[in-house]
Write a protein that holds these residues in place. Structure first.
Motif, PDB file in Angstrom:
ATOM      1  N   THR A 194      -4.826   9.363   0.430  1.00 49.52           N
ATOM      2  CA  THR A 194      -5.027   8.764   1.517  1.00 49.52           C
ATOM      3  C   THR A 194      -4.963   7.005   1.129  1.00 49.52           C
ATOM      4  OG1 THR A 194      -7.386   8.531   1.522  1.00 49.52           O
ATOM      5  CG2 THR A 194      -6.267  10.130   2.794  1.00 49.52           C
ATOM      6  N   HIS A 195      -4.855   6.819  -0.175  1.00 47.71           N
ATOM      7  CA  HIS A 195      -4.766   5.390  -0.603  1.00 47.71           C
ATOM      8  C   HIS A 195      -3.463   4.795  -0.554  1.00 47.71           C
ATOM      9  CE1 HIS A 195      -9.027   5.979  -1.467  1.00 47.71           C
ATOM     10  NE2 HIS A 195      -8.742   6.925  -1.938  1.00 47.71           N
ATOM     11  N   ARG A 196      -2.415   5.890  -0.457  1.00 51.72           N
ATOM     12  CA  ARG A 196      -0.868   5.452  -0.581  1.00 51.72           C
ATOM     13  C   ARG A 196      -0.571   4.184   0.319  1.00 51.72           C
ATOM     14  NH1 ARG A 196       3.168   8.433  -2.157  1.00 51.72           N
ATOM     15  NH2 ARG A 196       5.309   7.713  -1.758  1.00 51.72           N
ATOM     16  N   ALA A 197      -1.243   3.961   1.380  1.00 53.23           N
ATOM     17  CA  ALA A 197      -0.625   2.926   2.158  1.00 53.23           C
ATOM     18  C   ALA A 197      -1.186   1.361   1.388  1.00 53.23           C
ATOM     19  CB  ALA A 197      -1.216   2.915   3.663  1.00 53.23           C
ATOM     20  N   VAL A 198      -2.312   1.778   0.925  1.00 48.45           N
ATOM     21  CA  VAL A 198      -2.708   0.103   0.404  1.00 48.45           C
ATOM     22  C   VAL A 198      -2.036   0.049  -0.844  1.00 48.45           C
ATOM     23  CG1 VAL A 198      -4.704   1.107  -1.136  1.00 48.45           C
ATOM     24  CG2 VAL A 198      -4.857  -1.166  -0.281  1.00 48.45           C
ATOM     25  N   LEU A 200       1.161   0.714  -1.374  1.00 49.03           N
ATOM     26  CA  LEU A 200       2.350   0.200  -1.069  1.00 49.03           C
ATOM     27  C   LEU A 200       2.219  -1.289  -0.470  1.00 49.03           C
ATOM     28  CD1 LEU A 200       3.807   3.255   0.990  1.00 49.03           C
ATOM     29  CD2 LEU A 200       4.501   2.429  -1.349  1.00 49.03           C
ATOM     30  N   GLN A 201       1.157  -1.550   0.001  1.00 48.03           N
ATOM     31  CA  GLN A 201       0.996  -2.984   0.792  1.00 48.03           C
ATOM     32  C   GLN A 201       0.829  -3.866  -0.318  1.00 48.03           C
ATOM     33  OE1 GLN A 201      -2.032  -2.976   3.602  1.00 48.03           O
ATOM     34  NE2 GLN A 201      -1.564  -5.244   4.168  1.00 48.03           N
ATOM     35  N   HIS A 202       0.123  -3.731  -1.391  1.00 48.00           N
ATOM     36  CA  HIS A 202      -0.337  -4.652  -2.384  1.00 48.00           C
ATOM     37  C   HIS A 202       0.001  -4.067  -3.858  1.00 48.00           C
ATOM     38  CE1 HIS A 202      -2.743  -6.746   0.639  1.00 48.00           C
ATOM     39  NE2 HIS A 202      -3.264  -5.318   0.980  1.00 48.00           N
ATOM     40  N   ALA A 203       1.023  -4.983  -4.469  1.00 44.32           N
ATOM     41  CA  ALA A 203       1.408  -4.682  -5.816  1.00 44.32           C
ATOM     42  C   ALA A 203       0.085  -4.675  -6.838  1.00 44.32           C
ATOM     43  CB  ALA A 203       2.336  -5.476  -6.236  1.00 44.32           C
ATOM     44  N   ASP A 204      -0.751  -5.638  -6.493  1.00 43.99           N
ATOM     45  CA  ASP A 204      -1.842  -5.843  -7.443  1.00 43.99           C
ATOM     46  C   ASP A 204      -2.743  -4.404  -7.237  1.00 43.99           C
ATOM     47  OD1 ASP A 204      -1.200  -8.375  -8.116  1.00 43.99           O
ATOM     48  OD2 ASP A 204      -2.141  -8.831  -6.064  1.00 43.99           O
ATOM     49  N   VAL A 205      -3.045  -3.791  -6.432  1.00 43.42           N
ATOM     50  CA  VAL A 205      -3.671  -2.456  -6.210  1.00 43.42           C
ATOM     51  C   VAL A 205      -2.839  -1.330  -6.899  1.00 43.42           C
ATOM     52  CG1 VAL A 205      -4.933  -0.961  -4.634  1.00 43.42           C
ATOM     53  CG2 VAL A 205      -4.791  -3.121  -3.970  1.00 43.42           C
ATOM     54  N   LEU A 206      -1.683  -1.387  -6.761  1.00 46.28           N
ATOM     55  CA  LEU A 206      -0.845  -0.406  -7.419  1.00 46.28           C
ATOM     56  C   LEU A 206      -0.827  -0.530  -8.937  1.00 46.28           C
ATOM     57  CD1 LEU A 206       1.397   1.627  -7.465  1.00 46.28           C
ATOM     58  CD2 LEU A 206       3.232   0.064  -7.159  1.00 46.28           C
ATOM     59  N   ASP A 207      -0.827  -1.722  -9.575  1.00 47.33           N
ATOM     60  CA  ASP A 207      -1.071  -2.136 -10.794  1.00 47.33           C
ATOM     61  C   ASP A 207      -2.452  -1.373 -11.246  1.00 47.33           C
ATOM     62  OD1 ASP A 207       1.135  -3.269 -11.579  1.00 47.33           O
ATOM     63  OD2 ASP A 207       0.405  -5.161 -11.585  1.00 47.33           O
ATOM     64  N   ALA A 208      -3.335  -1.490 -10.372  1.00 47.39           N
ATOM     65  CA  ALA A 208      -4.752  -0.993 -10.923  1.00 47.39           C
ATOM     66  C   ALA A 208      -4.779   0.586 -10.919  1.00 47.39           C
ATOM     67  CB  ALA A 208      -5.705  -1.504  -9.663  1.00 47.39           C
ATOM     68  N   SER A 209      -3.822   1.112 -10.033  1.00 41.40           N
ATOM     69  CA  SER A 209      -3.920   2.507 -10.115  1.00 41.40           C
ATOM     70  C   SER A 209      -2.927   2.803 -11.497  1.00 41.40           C
ATOM     71  CB  SER A 209      -3.122   3.156  -8.836  1.00 41.40           C
ATOM     72  OG  SER A 209      -1.741   2.716  -9.018  1.00 41.40           O
ATOM     73  N   LEU A 210      -2.072   1.908 -11.884  1.00 42.84           N
ATOM     74  CA  LEU A 210      -1.298   2.144 -13.405  1.00 42.84           C
ATOM     75  C   LEU A 210      -2.060   2.408 -14.147  1.00 42.84           C
ATOM     76  CD1 LEU A 210       2.002   0.337 -12.342  1.00 42.84           C
ATOM     77  CD2 LEU A 210       1.738   2.866 -12.435  1.00 42.84           C
ATOM     78  N   CYS A 211      -3.260   1.210 -14.261  1.00 44.51           N
ATOM     79  CA  CYS A 211      -4.273   1.186 -15.234  1.00 44.51           C
ATOM     80  C   CYS A 211      -4.903   2.675 -15.484  1.00 44.51           C
ATOM     81  CB  CYS A 211      -5.263  -0.035 -14.982  1.00 44.51           C
ATOM     82  SG  CYS A 211      -4.714  -1.630 -14.882  1.00 44.51           S
ATOM     83  N   LEU A 212      -5.157   3.315 -14.312  1.00 45.16           N
ATOM     84  CA  LEU A 212      -5.741   4.615 -14.336  1.00 45.16           C
ATOM     85  C   LEU A 212      -4.956   5.616 -15.008  1.00 45.16           C
ATOM     86  CD1 LEU A 212      -7.003   5.299 -10.626  1.00 45.16           C
ATOM     87  CD2 LEU A 212      -8.298   4.085 -12.524  1.00 45.16           C
ATOM     88  N   LEU A 213      -3.589   5.343 -15.073  1.00 43.80           N
ATOM     89  CA  LEU A 213      -2.541   6.332 -15.910  1.00 43.80           C
ATOM     90  C   LEU A 213      -2.963   5.996 -17.234  1.00 43.80           C
ATOM     91  CD1 LEU A 213       0.552   6.561 -13.915  1.00 43.80           C
ATOM     92  CD2 LEU A 213      -1.086   8.533 -14.321  1.00 43.80           C
ATOM     93  N   ALA A 214      -2.679   4.746 -17.424  1.00 42.33           N
ATOM     94  CA  ALA A 214      -3.007   4.106 -18.917  1.00 42.33           C
ATOM     95  C   ALA A 214      -4.204   4.773 -19.673  1.00 42.33           C
ATOM     96  CB  ALA A 214      -2.920   2.665 -19.093  1.00 42.33           C
ATOM     97  N   GLY A 215      -5.263   4.640 -18.824  1.00 45.38           N
ATOM     98  CA  GLY A 215      -6.855   5.023 -19.109  1.00 45.38           C
ATOM     99  C   GLY A 215      -6.589   6.702 -19.433  1.00 45.38           C
TER     100      GLY A 215
END
Length: 244
Positions: A194-198, A200-215
């Motif tokens: 359900t977090h897909r929309a946020v 897509l809307q905010h690249a900064d939040v997308l980057d935070a999710s990419l931090c999860l992958l790095a972790g």
């Protein structure tokens, strides 16, 4: 194991945070948001740490140290005197050079760029989290160091390159299509629900999710290791996996 991704900035309105867990081969995003104007990322992170019954890994998108060579030459420098050394050796850390050599992506020079302000803000944020949680929060060098909370430095653009996914252009406000394609390419690893929309809307939040992958890469041990651990502990180290 909880992973908290923090896409750092000097302005809280541009700071994205995400919380997730590594479940087998995939990372599930459990929360994702912008901190927002007037907010404090330390408050969000501290609340997530306190609410979780288990260890937490903070994956921080910001340099967390400065080049050792720069510190050495500046310690005794006086205005007008020459600086000994070559610019790339003074302003870049060993981890920056390794990421550039292995992934073809060059992190910003913390010793010679505005990213230094973001680095300072990130370090101050970590200290506020320590005080709020009453924990030391050391830097982690192996997954065994995470008890109960530890931090690592990550680099979302490098995490994308390591997977052969586009790493430029997606931060523009109008590029939702690019961000959508990125999430599609990462669907086997990153469950956004359900977090897909946020995202897509905010690249900064997308980057935070990419931090999860790095972790998650760090927890699996599938990351580039420093050849000089003592230097890495002084300067900081970007945890990113080699290109596939």
């Amino acid at each position: 194991m909880q992973i908290i991704g923090i896409d750092c900035a000097t302005d809280p309105a541009k700071i994205g945070v995400a919380r997730g867990q590594l479940r087998r081969s995939r990372v599930e995003v459990l929360a994702a948001q912008l901190v927002g104007k007037g907010g404090d990322p330390a408050d969000v992170v501290s609340q997530w740490v306190a609410a979780h019954d288990g260890p937490s890994l903070l994956a921080v998108d910001a340099p967390l140290g400065w080049p050792a060579g720069l510190g050495a030459v500046l310690a005794g420098h006086r205005a007008g005197a020459p600086l000994a050394g070559e610019a790339n050796q003074l302003f870049r850390r060993e981890t920056d050079r390794v990421v550039h050599e292995r992934l073809g992506k060059l992190p910003l020079d913390v010793g010679a760029d505005r990213i230094a302000r973001t680095a300072l803000a990130a370090l101050q944020m970590l200290q506020r989290v320590r005080l709020q949680c009453g924990l030391e929060i050391p830097m982690a060098w192996t997954p065994e160091d995470i008890a109960p909370v530890a931090a690592i430095e990550v680099y979302p653009a490098g995490t994308l390159v390591s997977r052969g996914v586009i790493s430029s252009g997606y931060k523009l406000a109008a590029d939702r299509g690019v961000r959508d394609a990125m999430l599609a390419a990462l669907a086997d690893e990153l469950v956004v629900g359900t977090h897909r929309a946020v995202l897509l809307q905010h690249a900064d939040v997308l980057d935070a999710s990419l931090c999860l992958l790095a972790g998650a890469d760090f927890l699996r041990g599938t990351v580039l290791q420093p050849d000089h651990p003592d230097r890495a502990r002084h300067e900081g180290w970007i945890w990113v996996r080699p290109p596939s």
